[in-house]
Design a protein around this motif. Structure first.
Motif: not given
Length: 145
Positions: A135, A138-140, A142-143, A145
């Motif tokens: 998770d 994924k958050a990293y 996502g930031r 992109v």
């Protein structure tokens, strides 16, 4: 991560124990009703005198069919119990269990029982760690992109 973290994450951290005089039938009832795999046998000072697992109960039944109802915890418990501390790493705890062929590990501090962990607890905690790492990744991403 440490065994202490696993104990804190456990929902049911209560230690189930019996006295050395507990009968095999009492132990079987506790193990069955609580849906656990082992009970600790405590000495007069709250220290670990032994451990009785569901395997121990089955072995006693197979080996002593005629007298199993009169047997007590101190008749079938493992006496020299391997223990961990809250500072023991999860990897070390898993290695202890694997090397000793057992699934339950009491956690002790200064001779007093703090809890007990099972191989299931350790695996569950490791899975939670991996999910948390995924998770976070994924958050990293996502930031970025």
């Amino acid at each position: 991560m440490s065994v202490g973290a696993v104990l804190k994450a456990k929902i049911a951290a209560q230690v189930v124990s019996v006295e050395p005089s507990a009968t095999v039938l009492e132990i079987a009832e506790i193990i069955s009703s609580r849906r656990i795999g082992a009970v600790l046998v405590l000495d007069d000072h709250g220290g670990v005198a032994g451990i009785v697992s569901e395997r121990d109960v089955v072995k006693a039944l197979a080996a002593h069919t005629d007298k199993v109802v009169t047997m007590r915890a101190d008749d079938l418990m493992t006496h020299n119990v391997t223990t961990a501390t809250a500072q023991t790493t999860i990897v070390e705890a898993m290695e202890l269990m694997d090397h000793g062929y057992f699934r339950h590990l009491p956690v002790v501090n200064d001779g007093k029982v703090e809890g007990i962990i099972s191989i299931r607890d350790l695996v569950k905690y490791r899975i939670m760690e991996h999910e948390r790492d995924a998770d976070d990744m994924k958050a990293y991403i996502g930031r970025m992109v």
